[in-house]
Structures are given as C-alpha cells and as structure tokens.
Design a protein around this motif. Structure first.
Motif, PDB file in Angstrom:
ATOM      1  N   MET A 118    -130.857 -95.516 -27.652  1.00 26.47           N
ATOM      2  CA  MET A 118    -131.766 -96.039 -28.644  1.00 26.47           C
ATOM      3  C   MET A 118    -131.038 -97.680 -29.060  1.00 26.47           C
ATOM      4  O   MET A 118    -131.490 -98.661 -29.112  1.00 26.47           O
ATOM      5  N   ILE A 156    -132.264 -92.329 -38.554  1.00 24.73           N
ATOM      6  CA  ILE A 156    -132.334 -92.544 -37.167  1.00 24.73           C
ATOM      7  C   ILE A 156    -130.851 -92.232 -36.601  1.00 24.73           C
ATOM      8  O   ILE A 156    -130.819 -91.833 -35.627  1.00 24.73           O
ATOM      9  N   LEU A 157    -129.904 -92.761 -37.078  1.00 27.16           N
ATOM     10  CA  LEU A 157    -128.638 -92.417 -36.752  1.00 27.16           C
ATOM     11  C   LEU A 157    -127.883 -91.325 -37.582  1.00 27.16           C
ATOM     12  O   LEU A 157    -127.902 -91.386 -38.707  1.00 27.16           O
ATOM     13  N   ARG A 171    -138.248-100.040 -38.086  1.00 21.96           N
ATOM     14  CA  ARG A 171    -137.703 -98.887 -37.882  1.00 21.96           C
ATOM     15  C   ARG A 171    -138.580 -97.704 -37.115  1.00 21.96           C
ATOM     16  O   ARG A 171    -138.225 -96.893 -36.186  1.00 21.96           O
ATOM     17  N   LEU A 190    -137.009 -91.664 -30.996  1.00 17.87           N
ATOM     18  CA  LEU A 190    -136.317 -90.520 -31.226  1.00 17.87           C
ATOM     19  C   LEU A 190    -137.276 -89.182 -30.848  1.00 17.87           C
ATOM     20  O   LEU A 190    -136.901 -88.263 -30.432  1.00 17.87           O
ATOM     21  N   VAL A 191    -138.622 -89.644 -31.256  1.00 17.24           N
ATOM     22  CA  VAL A 191    -139.540 -88.582 -30.939  1.00 17.24           C
ATOM     23  C   VAL A 191    -139.644 -88.267 -29.600  1.00 17.24           C
ATOM     24  O   VAL A 191    -139.763 -87.175 -29.074  1.00 17.24           O
ATOM     25  N   GLU A 216    -137.520 -97.221 -33.241  1.00 21.38           N
ATOM     26  CA  GLU A 216    -136.584 -96.129 -33.114  1.00 21.38           C
ATOM     27  C   GLU A 216    -137.105 -94.657 -33.334  1.00 21.38           C
ATOM     28  O   GLU A 216    -136.836 -93.806 -32.682  1.00 21.38           O
ATOM     29  N   GLU A 217    -138.139 -94.713 -34.400  1.00 24.23           N
ATOM     30  CA  GLU A 217    -138.691 -93.482 -34.680  1.00 24.23           C
ATOM     31  C   GLU A 217    -139.495 -92.854 -33.510  1.00 24.23           C
ATOM     32  O   GLU A 217    -139.110 -91.818 -33.289  1.00 24.23           O
ATOM     33  N   PRO A 262    -128.779 -91.395 -29.572  1.00 24.38           N
ATOM     34  CA  PRO A 262    -128.541 -92.614 -30.509  1.00 24.38           C
ATOM     35  C   PRO A 262    -127.838 -93.943 -29.649  1.00 24.38           C
ATOM     36  O   PRO A 262    -128.268 -95.156 -29.818  1.00 24.38           O
TER      37      PRO A 262
END
Lengths: 450, 302, 276
Positions: free
Chosen positions: C182, B7-8, C166, C173-174, C169-170, C179
C-alpha cells in the motif's frame, strides 16, 4: 612441514623487525595552507623539513595536514581531538593557548612525552628562558617556540612631515602626550584623516589585548596580572581607558569605526597604506609581511616614507620596571601530542624542525626574530634594530588558565569606552565584575596606589 | 463521529517508524540527555575542570540569571532581550507577514510574474549561509553598499547599517532570508480554501481587505499557528546573524544562539553552554504552548 | 470605466510585483557581478574590465574544487536520500497507524532537534561519532545531519501524507493489499512531490552546513565547500573578495539547479499547508 614453519617464523620475526621501520608515520598540523594563510610555513615544511627528515630516517613518512580556517577554529579542533586521545603528532600552537590545554591534561610537558631525549637536547642552550616561557606552564616546557615578536608604533614620515611634526624623519615620542600632539597636528592638516590607530574592541580580538591595551597599560607601570592576581581596578587601567577615550571619543584622532567593524584590522592596514592613518601600533610582522612589496597593503616607496618608533610610557620612567619605553611579545611554536604512537620519533622531528639548520632555512622563507641565539637575525636592518631595541624592554602574557577569558573582557572594556557607551570608570567597574565572575576563587584585587 | 478504519496496524507502523526513531534516538535524544546532564556540572573542554568536572547543582542556571550582571552587554538577560526583538520583528512580523503578503498577492494568479518573484524569494531561502552573509555584508556596506547607493538615489543620507543599526540589519536580513518558507506554507493554505467561500464573499461585495480579514485569515488560522511555531523556533536558534555581524558591535546583535556558541565553543564552557540550551528549549516550549493555546481558545469561542 | 480600472489594476499588479522582486533580488545583485571583476569592490557595478581570471584561480585550488564537486555532493546527496526515505516512512506511519500522542511526538521532536542541532550539542555528537569510529568519514557527517534534520522533515512530510484521501488505501485494504504494498503502490506515487520538497530542503541544509563537517572531519580531502571557502581568506581572517565571490557563485549553482529542476518537474510547494 617443519621447514615451512621455520620459514614462517623467520618471516614473522623479520617482519616484526622490519615493519616498524616501514610503517612508522608522523603527522604535522598547523594553521597554514598553500596559497593562503601562512603559506610560507607549508613551503618550508614540504620543501625542506619533510624531505630532509625522511631522508635521515629511512622508512618514516611524514604528512602535513594543512588547516585553512581561523585560529579559533583550529583551537576547537585541537581541544576536541586531544580530549579523545587523537590528533596529529606535532601541532602548531599559539603560546597563550598552553595554560588551558596543560591544566586540562590535554597536553603534557615535552619530557613527560618523550623522556630524557628532550632534556638532553642541544637546542635548550640556545633558547633564552624568556622565549622558552612562551610555551611553558607551571614551570614545565610544553613546546618549542618558533621565535618571538615585538610591538611598536609604525608611522608615516611623509604625513608627519607635511603636518609639521618636528623631526618627522626620526620621530620618537617620549610620552603619550607626544603621540596625541602629533595626531592633533596631522588632524589639523588633514581633517578627513584618522591619524592614530591603537587597537581596541572585540572585533580585532587578541590584537586589541596585546598591541592595544598592553602597550598602553605597560606604560603606566602595570600589567593585567600581577603578583599572582588579576588586577581589576587601578589607576593604570583608568589612565589607559582615558587615553583611549581621548583618541576615539573626545578628539577623533583615530577612527572609531575601524575599531568596531568586523574587518577593522584590514581597514587599519588599508588606511596606513593610503596615508589616511599616520601612526599605527602593530607588531613586527606589519613590516615583515603586511606592508611588504607585493602584498595587498604594500606601502609604495616604503623605505623612505615608513618609520617605526618605540612605544613611550605614559610619562618618561612611568612604565613597567620604571622603563621609558615598552613593548609586548607573544609567539607561536610546536608541541608534541601526548597521545602520539611514536613519541621518540615525534620528538626527533620536533627537534629537527628547531635545529639550527632548519631554522636557518626557515629564515629564508620567513625572516623574523629567531628563537635560537645561534640563528642569525636575517640581514634586515629593521629586524636587527627592532630586536636590539625592544627585546630588552618587552613583556609577555601571563601563563594563566584564565588568560583567554580575561583577555576577551579586556577587549570588551576597551570597546565600551571607544564606542562612547561607557565612561572609563563604568567600563572598569563592568570589567571588575566580569573578571571576578570568571576567576572566582582566585579573587582578583584592586590596586589603588602605585 | 464514525470509527476510522485503521490502515496501518500499530506493529507495522512502529516498524516504519523504526529507522527514523533509531537516528533520532542516537543523534537527538542521546545528545539531549548529555546536555541536560552537563548543564548541572562545571565541565569544560580545556582548563582544570576538563579533567575533573564536578556536579554544581543549579549553579550554571543561577549564574545565567545573576541579576547583578543580567542586563550587561554579553550577558544572558541582554542577549535574551535582543533575541526577543529579533524573533518578534524578523520572524513574526517580517517573515510571516511578508510571506502572507506574497502568498495573498499571488493568490489565484499564475504566470511568469508569479513564478519569477516566488523563485527569487526561494533563492534567498536556499542559498548557503556563508554566501548570503557575503552578499549582505556588501549590500549593507557603508561606502559602496547597494542599499546606501539606493538611499543616495532618492536623496537620503547614507546609513552605517552594521554599526549604527545592527539589530535592524539582522532583522531585515533574517526576514528576507526566511520569508519563502511562510510564503510556501501560506500559498498552499490559501490553495486549500474552497473557491465557493470567496465567491460568496464576492457576491456580498466584500473588498479585498475585508475578504482577507473576515474569510481568509480565520480559515487558515491553524496554518498560521504552525507557521509561527516553526519560524519562531528556527529564528530563536538561527546562527545567521553571527555570519553578518559576529554578534557585535559590543554584543548588540548577540542573540542567544551566538551567546551559546561563545560559551561552548570559544570558552569551551559546556556547563554554561548546556544550561543555555536547556533554558532556550523551555522558552521555545512555552511559545509553542502559547500558540497552541491561542488556537484552541479561538477555536472554542467560535 | 471598467477598462480603466482593469488597466490600473494591471499596472498596480506589475508595480507591486516589481517591488517584491527588487526586495529579494537587490541584496544578491553584487554577488552576480563581483566575481567577474579584477578588483575587489563592495559596490554593484558592471565589471570593467570583465574577467574570468578569478575562476581560473579558484579552479587552481584543488582542495576547494574537490570540496565542492566531490565532498559536498557526497554528503548532501547521501543525507538527502536517507532523510527523504526515512521521513516518508515515518510520516506515513504517524499519519496512518494508531500511535498514541503522535502530534505531541512530532512537535516535541522538532523542539528537541532545534537545540540539538545548535552548538551546545556539538561535543556529545563529536564524542558519539568518535565512539562509532566515524571521525573523519563522510558517513559520520551524513548520519549526524540525518538525525538532526529528520524531525522537521517528518513534520513537513506529514502534511503531504495527511492530504492523501484515506479512501484510496481503504479500498486497497479491502482488495487485500499488504501495508508495504500500500505504501509503495499508493502512498509513494502521490507523495512524490512532497519527497522532492523534503529532499531539496535537506540538500540545501547539508550544502550550507558548516559546523557539523567542521567538527567531524579532519582531512582536507574530505571537507565540503562550506568549510573550504575559508581557504580563500587572508591570514587576518577576512575574505579575498574576488576569489570568495567566484567560489560562492560556483557553490550556489548546484542548489539553484536542483531547485529549478524539481520545481519544473514536480512543482515546489506544500500540499495542505501543514496544519496544527
């Protein structure tokens, strides 16, 4: 343009000449806080010393940093500040701290800080060598003493009288046995009382060393530090510990509890006030401030029921220097910070604080035994009498690096006996082992005959 | 096991970590190296060795373990034994068990009773040290103390707590003071157990004790280990007993943190004080490894 | 039968809860009464006569009043903000970035921090702050507290971050989130209760801390309440009970208020219970 430059230069020069006078500042620190510990000192400094000094030195400003914590805490701050070259210009100091600060190069002798002005000071002619030695180390003078103190037995005439002790109005024991005899009588008359309190144990700290252990040990003809060595095994130590045991373990003449709990000192004051304790070994401040009218431990009708007696040696003539009676003294004073930006001015302030005029005024705030012989002992029969009787007899602590650590071992040794967990012999052996560990190379010695 | 998506990115992660790392480097790692170094010297703050400290090798450590005085009151050995008892009884038994009991007792309950009791426990945990010390001094006082007053009510003799039972006094004090942390930790651990597990147990007719022993404790095993590591560490280092007893009487409550204080700040003997700090860190490390080892072994045997 | 059992169960519940409550409340009872009495006593008793004069005398001590209502607040709030922000960032990184040995790191730092916040480290810390020129400043105190409290704060905070699924955030991200975005938009709102816990915990630690300000500060005008309370002691070094208890009560109220507020607003609890 040229004119301008001239003007500017003139201004700069003038500024350079004038600005020191306007920018000089000094600071004083002491364990003193308005409305708290040593409030008298705050009052004296703020009402007299600072205004008078500022009046005499135009452009100088003096600030007082009051410290409200404990002695130990103040010592910690001093050590930290001096170790990095900071701190206040004039610092209140307890005499027995001097050796470790001096040997650690944290303090310098007064004349090394402020030069010839120190040696030429008029005050030295008025302060006895004995009192000067309170703030000395290795033959050099590190500070000027405020004054000194003496230790004695305070007793309650009314209680001794009721218990049938002879001559209760002007009681003066001549041996340790006389003291315990009186304690036995009081205990028989008042089974719930704790007639005799001689300080012992770690919780009351330095009070144990100086007004407990020293006052007894001196009566056996010994000191903890003799001929340049720490004495770790001796008959005098054993006699002293046996006497403690007699008082607290074998007979309960004194309250064991008072010596062990954290606020024991205050409890001993309260017990004296309430008549539960008839005999208490303390310093002159016990009269000057602890039991003074208006304080927490004020003794009602004090002048009639409270008396003082010299501390006798174990037996007549057995004391230090062959004395019949003994006393111990300490004292506080003021030192110069070697890192001061204005050493001359700081010395002038210190000298002013210890001038006859300033000390005379101090006596009106806090009567005590003055350091200067040209400052009259205040009009107090108690101070005049005790100073006259005890100053010739008194002994002060050794100016030795290890004093503070050994002193703590002394407190522990007495605690081990008073709490009943060790015999005097065992406690002395433990003391010997600990002190040997502390002083290391300066090996202590055993004293068998005396 | 499928590859978890990052994620990071590492670089951003380090950037996020940066400010904290700066503080930790300056105010934890630097002092740590100072302590480690000074522990091999005879450096003091006052006295002759302040101006000229010397390298003395392992002497400070050897002095701590000098067997001829090791167990004397006020020496390291005696202090270590006191600390061991203090940690075992006040943290492991006192705080952890009391915390677990509190969490379990109020598990799956809500309402003002739970809120009030838990708040009281948390109040004990959050009020300042010096205030707590006042309160406990009065609480344990021989003549007027609340505890002796209660003893009198039920016909028991008064106890001179701080003198006759000093170690028990600081144990009770510390258990009381810190139970809230374990309670909070165990409460949320219990909250993370899926209700279905316990429903199954209910159907099987398990009693509350059996449920705790056979289902709950194994499920929160990892939380117990974390709790033990943290409270052991904190209790090893707490300075609380000093405020209550000053280490006395006769050093009977002088736990190692108080001994370190005496060495470093009363005697200004930083060599010994630093050596003490280092030894205590190693002991704490040992404890953490043992706890984690226990966890791993248990985990693999299951 | 079932009714009896139910009633007995309720009674047992209240009895046990009352015992728990008593265990935690009794040692503090004295502190609630003593400040309102005119005479020093160590016994629990309704003050007779009831008086507020002790508080009057406490408020007359300007040094102590400023310590409590100005200096303690500055130092505790300053540290609280720094620790909470930095610990949240760091915990997020430790939880989400592929940093090697991060568990060992978390434990190791907590271990280090415990010896360093002890008395052995006060000298190096003093020297450090001296060299930074921050002796006798609030900033020096705040920095040192921040450094000392961060490891445990990160440790506690990780628990909260680890418990965020998670998948949030995943999917972000998509959708192309940065960062920082997020962290700000997804993680922060979810871990806010955790930040509150860490914040309160930090505040409490600074509020009660004596040694750090004592070592680093010199001016009476900058000392916090933990130091100032000793100005209510006698020359012999024992507390003047009527005044110290009055001050102690005032000194306790802010932490109490902060806790009650946070608990009411966010709930004061850990998330997953900090697993190893």
């Amino acid at each position: 343009m040229k004119q301008r430059i001239t003007a500017l230069v003139t201004l700069l020069v003038l500024g350079a000449m004038v600005s020191p006078a306007f920018s000089q500042s000094l600071s004083i620190v002491c364990r003193c806080v308005a409305g708290g510990a040593n409030a008298n000192q705050v009052a004296w400094l703020k009402e007299y010393v600072i205004p008078e000094f500022e009046k005499a030195h135009a452009g100088v400003s003096v600030t007082l940093n009051e410290f409200g914590g404990t002695d130990d805490a103040l010592k910690q701050q001093y050590a930290l500040d001096l170790s990095v070259g900071k701190g206040n210009d004039v610092m209140g100091f307890d005499g027995f701290w001097i050796p470790e600060f001096a040997s650690g190069n944290l303090l310098k002798p007064l004349n090394a800080v402020a030069g010839a002005a120190v040696d030429g000071w008029e005050g030295w002619n008025h302060i006895s060598a004995g009192i000067q030695s309170i703030l000395s180390y290795g033959g050099a003078i590190y500070g000027v003493a405020n004054g000194t103190d003496v230790r004695m037995i305070f007793y309650r005439k009314d209680i001794l009288e009721q218990a049938g002790v002879a001559n209760a109005d002007a009681w003066q024991p001549t041996s340790w046995a006389d003291i315990t005899d009186a304690a036995a009588k009081v205990l028989a008359a008042f089974p719930d009382s704790a007639p005799l309190q001689i300080n012992a144990g770690t919780s009351v700290g330095e009070a144990t060393t100086l007004q407990g252990y020293y006052m007894l040990l001196l009566g056996t003809g010994e000191e903890p530090f003799m001929d340049g060595k720490w004495v770790v095994r001796s008959q005098g130590i054993l006699d002293t510990l046996n006497y403690y045991r007699d008082i607290y373990v074998d007979h309960a003449y004194g309250s064991q509890r008072v010596q062990l709990v954290k606020d024991g000192r205050d409890q001993s004051f309260a017990n004296f006030r309430d008549g539960k304790t008839a005999m208490l070994v303390e310093g002159d401040w016990f009269y000057r401030s602890v039991t003074a009218p208006g304080s927490d431990y004020a003794v009602d009708n004090r002048d009639e029921i409270m008396g003082w007696a010299k501390m006798p040696s174990e037996t007549p003539g057995s004391g230090i220097r062959g004395q019949d009676y003994v006393s111990a003294s300490g004292g506080t004073g003021w030192v110069l910070n070697p890192n001061t930006a204005n050493p001359q001015l700081a010395w002038e302030l210190l000298a002013f604080m210890n001038s006859k005029g300033a000390r005379d005024v101090w006596m009106t705030y806090q009567p005590g035994i003055p350091a200067r012989d040209d400052v009259p002992v205040p009009n107090s029969a108690f101070l005049t009498d005790t100073a006259a009787a005890l100053l010739p007899l008194t002994v002060s602590r050794p100016n030795n690096d290890y004093y503070a650590k050994v002193s703590e071992q002394i407190q522990l040794m007495t605690e081990n006996v008073v709490s009943g967990q060790m015999t005097p012999q065992q406690a002395m052996d433990a003391y010997a082992a600990a002190v040997t560990g502390i002083v290391g190379a300066d090996a202590p010695f055993d004293l068998h005959a005396h | 096991m499928h590859q978890r998506r990052t994620i990071l990115p590492l670089r951003t992660g380090l950037l996020f970590l940066g400010p904290a790392a700066l503080f930790i480097g300056a105010f934890i790692l630097l002092p740590f190296f100072w302590i480690a170094g000074v522990s091999f010297t005879n450096r003091t703050l006052t006295g002759a060795t302040a101006a000229n400290p010397q390298f003395v090798g392992l002497q400070n450590y050897l002095k701590l373990f000098d067997l001829s005085t090791f167990m004397n009151p006020g020496q390291f050995g005696s202090s270590l034994v006191i600390t061991g008892q203090f940690v075992f009884w006040s943290a492991i038994v006192g705080q952890a068990v009391l915390g677990l009991l509190l969490a379990w007792f109020f598990y799956r309950r809500s309402g003002w009773v739970k809120e009030s009791v838990q708040t009281l426990a948390i109040v004990a945990w959050i009020i300042p040290d010096v205030v707590v010390a006042f309160a406990w001094n009065a609480f344990l006082d021989y003549d007027g103390g609340t505890l002796n007053w209660l003893f009198g009510l039920v016909g028991l003799h008064k106890v001179d707590w701080l003198l006759a039972m000093p170690l028990l006094s600081i144990v009770l004090f510390n258990a009381w003071r810190g139970a809230a942390f374990s309670m909070l930790l165990f409460s949320s651990a219990l909250g993370s157990i899926p209700p279905s597990y316990l429903e199954t147990a209910d159907v099987a007719g398990a009693g509350p004790w059996q449920r705790l022993k056979d289902i709950i404790l194994p499920l929160i095993r990892t939380h117990i280990v974390t709790d033990l590591i943290l409270i052991t560490l904190w209790t090893f280092n707490t300075f609380g007993p000093f405020l209550l007893t000053g280490g006395g009487p006769a050093f009977k409550t002088e736990v190692v943190s108080v001994l370190t204080y005496r060495m470093a700040f009363k005697y200004f003997d930083f060599g010994t004080g630093s050596a003490l700090g280092m030894v205590m860190m190693l002991i704490n490390l040992g404890f953490a490894l043992v706890y984690l080892g226990l966890l791993r072994r248990q985990g693999s045997s299951r | 039968m079932r009714v009896v059992k139910h009633v007995l169960g309720r009674v047992a519940f209240y009895v046990v809860a009352a015992v728990f409550a008593a265990v935690f409340a009794l040692p503090l009872l004295w502190l609630v009464f003593a400040p309102f009495g005119s005479r020093a006593t160590l016994s629990v008793a309704l003050p007779d006569p009831f008086t507020l004069s002790n508080f009057g005398r406490v408020f007359a001590n300007t040094f102590a009043v400023r310590a409590l209502f100005q200096n303690s607040i500055i130092q505790a709030v300053g540290t609280m903000i720094l620790v909470t922000l930095l610990a949240t960032l760091a915990a997020y990184a430790l939880s989400r970035a592929p940093i090697r040995g991060r568990d060992v790191l978390s434990y190791g730092l907590v271990l280090f921090s415990s010896i360093v916040t002890g008395t052995a480290a006060m000298v190096p810390i003093f020297l450090l702050i001296f060299n930074l020129g921050l002796i006798d400043t609030h900033m020096g105190v705040i920095l040192v507290f921040t450094g000392g409290l961060l490891p445990a704060a990160i440790f506690i905070m990780r628990d909260f971050v680890d418990s965020i699924p998670r998948s949030y955030e995943e999917s972000a991200l998509v959708a192309g989130a940065s960062p920082w975005g997020m962290f700000r938009d997804i993680a922060l709102p979810i871990v806010r209760p955790g930040m509150m816990v860490v914040g309160v915990w930090t505040f409490v630690n600074v509020w009660g801390g004596f040694l750090v300000p004592f070592i680093l500060l010199r001016s009476p005008t900058k000392m916090p309440a933990a130091v100032a309370i000793y100005s209510f002691y006698t020359e012999g070094g024992t507390p003047i009970i009527t005044l110290t208890t009055a001050y102690a009560l005032l000194y306790t109220l802010p932490v109490l208020a902060l806790y009650l507020f946070v608990n009411w607003k966010y709930g004061f609890r850990f998330f997953g219970g900090i697993k190893s």
